[in-house]
Design an enzyme around this catalytic site. Structure first.
Site, PDB file in Angstrom:
ATOM      1  N   TYR A 158      -5.573  -0.236  -0.581  1.00  0.00           N
ATOM      2  CA  TYR A 158      -4.773   0.579   0.325  1.00  0.00           C
ATOM      3  C   TYR A 158      -4.098  -0.356   1.325  1.00  0.00           C
ATOM      4  CZ  TYR A 158      -7.992   4.144  -1.457  1.00  0.00           C
ATOM      5  OH  TYR A 158      -8.731   4.952  -2.276  1.00  0.00           O
ATOM      6  N   VAL A 159      -2.882  -0.022   1.720  1.00  0.00           N
ATOM      7  CA  VAL A 159      -2.176  -0.824   2.707  1.00  0.00           C
ATOM      8  C   VAL A 159      -1.746   0.071   3.859  1.00  0.00           C
ATOM      9  CG1 VAL A 159      -0.260  -2.404   3.156  1.00  0.00           C
ATOM     10  CG2 VAL A 159      -1.337  -2.376   0.888  1.00  0.00           C
TER      11      VAL A 159
ATOM     12  N   ASP B   1       1.850 -12.266 -12.059  1.00  0.00           N
ATOM     13  CA  ASP B   1       2.239 -10.852 -11.921  1.00  0.00           C
ATOM     14  C   ASP B   1       3.506 -10.720 -11.081  1.00  0.00           C
ATOM     15  OD1 ASP B   1       1.956  -8.160 -12.535  1.00  0.00           O
ATOM     16  OD2 ASP B   1       0.719  -7.728 -10.778  1.00  0.00           O
TER      17      ASP B   1
END
Length: 296
Positions: free
Chosen positions: A33-34, A148
């Site tokens: 979560y940010v 990525d």
């Protein structure tokens, strides 16, 4: 590492005896979560990334992400302000305090352009691409690969200065595969950590005896460049339709000429990042125009 972290109220946390106030949620993923927080001591905004560590391996992966951030002090790689591991109710979370980059991700910018029926001019593409290449070169020069790279993992500030982020999939650039068991281990890891529509062909069907190197990032870079030019990745639609991306990347696709040298199926025929950076610089020199960074 952040020390004496405590939850002082529902809306405040403390890192290194400095208080930060919760503002709002920014993003949410499968295991992280940010949140947007504001430093009481400096009035600046920060992004607080909370990674859920379900087991010892999860904690090890989070620690690796911290270590990757600590390796670099580069203007095109997102820095780490502080971090700590939080134990609560038998569960562990890694908390990473990062600078807040105002404009958001490259993908968010491209989505806005697409919604407006607009496009990104060549000078702006080259400006952003140059910064991405500089960040990748710093990573490759230290013997690592990002693994990525994609538009959602590139942040842009108000001047379109790019920052590479989400270093959790980074590992040593050179991977020597010796045997089918090792090949399957690498393949399974890539399936979990490398986004499918930006994943290099050699990571889909890993050969039993081969060397995988940092040129997996060069393929992904070509996909990012394609996305900036076309406002969607070359394999995004294939993935959305549920068709096989693994099959698609093995066959020739129609791509704009600037991408062709980076998106070569055989990794040994792909250039290194220094060559790509030189080509981008040459294109910028021949373009010779200023970049309007305030269109989106």
């Amino acid at each position: 590492m952040g020390q004496a972290l405590c939850i002082c109220s529902r809306s405040a946390i403390t890192f290194d005896n400095k208080r930060y106030y919760f503002i709002q949620k920014l993003d949410e993923g499968g295991f992280s979560y940010v949140d947007l927080v504001e430093g009481a001591h400096d009035g600046r905004f920060y992004a607080l990334k909370r990674i859920l560590c379900h087991d010892r391996e999860g904690r090890k992966e989070a620690q690796t992400e911290v270590e990757m951030h600590r390796l670099f002090n580069h203007p095109n790689i997102l820095s780490l302000t502080s971090h700590t591991f939080m134990e609560r109710g038998g569960k562990c979370e890694a908390w990473l305090l990062l600078p807040y980059i105002s404009k958001g991700s490259l993908w968010a910018v491209l989505e806005k352009l697409r919604d407006k029926g607009s496009s990104m001019p060549e000078s702006r593409i080259l400006h952003i691409l140059h910064g991405i290449c500089e960040g990748l070169k710093a990573i490759h020069d230290k013997g690592y690969a990002h693994r990525d790279l994609k538009p959602t993992n590139v942040l842009l500030d108000d001047n379109d200065h790019p920052f590479l982020m989400d270093l959790g999939s980074m590992n040593k650039a050179k991977i020597e595969v010796r045997g089918s068991r090792e090949a399957m281990t690498v393949q399974d890891w890539a399936a979990q950590r490398c986004t499918i529509s930006y994943r290099a062909p050699e990571l889909f069907n890993v050969e039993s005896h081969c060397i995988i190197d940092e040129r997996t990032d060069i393929w992904s870079l070509g996909c990012v460049l394609y996305c900036m030019m076309m406002l969607e990745g070359p394999y995004d639609l294939i993935f959305q339709k549920g068709d096989s991306v693994a099959l698609a990347v093995q066959n020739p696709v129609s791509i704009p000429q600037p991408c062709s040298s980076t998106m070569v199926t055989n990794p040994q025929e792909r250039p290194r990042i220094s060559w790509v950076l030189d080509q981008v610089q040459n294109l910028q020199d021949s373009n010779g125009t200023d970049v309007d960074t305030n269109r989106v």
